[in-house]
Motif scaffolding. Structure first.
Motif, short mmCIF file in Angstrom:
data_model
loop_
_atom_site.label_atom_id
_atom_site.label_comp_id
_atom_site.label_asym_id
_atom_site.label_seq_id
_atom_site.Cartn_x
_atom_site.Cartn_y
_atom_site.Cartn_z
N ARG A 210 -27.91 106.06 27.71
CA ARG A 210 -26.98 106.41 28.79
C ARG A 210 -25.52 106.16 28.41
O ARG A 210 -24.65 106.37 29.20
N GLY B 28 -21.33 113.76 21.97
CA GLY B 28 -21.92 112.71 21.14
C GLY B 28 -21.12 111.43 21.06
O GLY B 28 -21.53 110.50 20.38
N VAL C 270 -33.64 107.32 26.24
CA VAL C 270 -32.44 108.02 26.67
C VAL C 270 -31.29 107.03 26.63
O VAL C 270 -31.30 106.02 27.34
N THR D 234 -24.19 107.44 25.44
CA THR D 234 -23.76 108.48 24.51
C THR D 234 -23.65 109.80 25.26
O THR D 234 -24.59 110.22 25.93
N CYS D 235 -22.51 110.46 25.13
CA CYS D 235 -22.28 111.73 25.81
C CYS D 235 -23.20 112.79 25.23
O CYS D 235 -23.27 112.97 24.01
N THR D 236 -23.90 113.50 26.09
CA THR D 236 -24.82 114.56 25.65
C THR D 236 -24.08 115.82 25.23
O THR D 236 -24.67 116.69 24.60
#
Length: 165
Positions: free
Chosen positions: A53, A60, A51, A55-57
């Motif tokens: 942490r 992106g 995961v 990078t914006c989910t």
């Protein structure tokens, strides 16, 4: 064995070690040794998928500073909206989630500094206490303009170019 002789340490006791400072203490078994010796020990599971942490989910983008701050940009209802009419404001959405960004926008887009190089400062506090003019023609210190001419609740002081929120 005599009562004055040393007895061998039990197998489960930590072994003796020496420290560079001269301290003699005990070395405890490593976590791997402890788990291997106690197969019934419950250990937390390790995530099988990495995961990231940073990078914006949602969009992106790679975020290097504050993910919480960035996530507020995706909030559907921004807390601040530019109060200048669309003809006066070319900001793409005229919406801001942080008061700091909202005030910086007002200073950069709607206040005309006497010293135009002040606009280049990335810090809002460097823009306060600078002289300039409002688009309506009145002269102000930038912080006075912001507090008493733009963001004021007093209708008699509010800039005549502004729409009512």
């Amino acid at each position: 064995m005599s009562s004055h002789g040393s007895m061998p340490a039990p197998a489960s006791a930590p072994s003796s070690i020496s420290h560079p400072s001269g301290y003699t203490g005990f070395a405890y078994p490593g976590l791997t040794s402890m788990v291997n010796a106690n197969s019934d020990m419950v250990m937390p599971k390790v995530e099988a998928q990495f995961v990231d942490r940073t990078t914006c989910t949602v969009c992106g983008k790679r975020i290097t500073r504050d993910m919480g701050r960035h996530m507020r940009t995706h909030h559907p209802d921004p807390r601040f909206k530019c109060i200048f009419p669309r003809e006066e404001c070319d900001h793409k959405s005229q919406r801001f989630n942080r008061p700091y960004d909202f005030k910086k926008h007002l200073m950069n887009k709607h206040f005309h500094f006497d010293n135009s190089s002040v606009k280049k400062s990335h810090n809002l506090s460097n823009k306060l206490n600078q002289w300039g003019n409002c688009a309506c023609g009145k002269r102000f210190l930038s912080n006075e303009w912001l507090d008493h001419h733009i963001l004021t609740k007093d209708a008699s002081e509010l800039c005549s170019l502004l729409r009512r929120p």
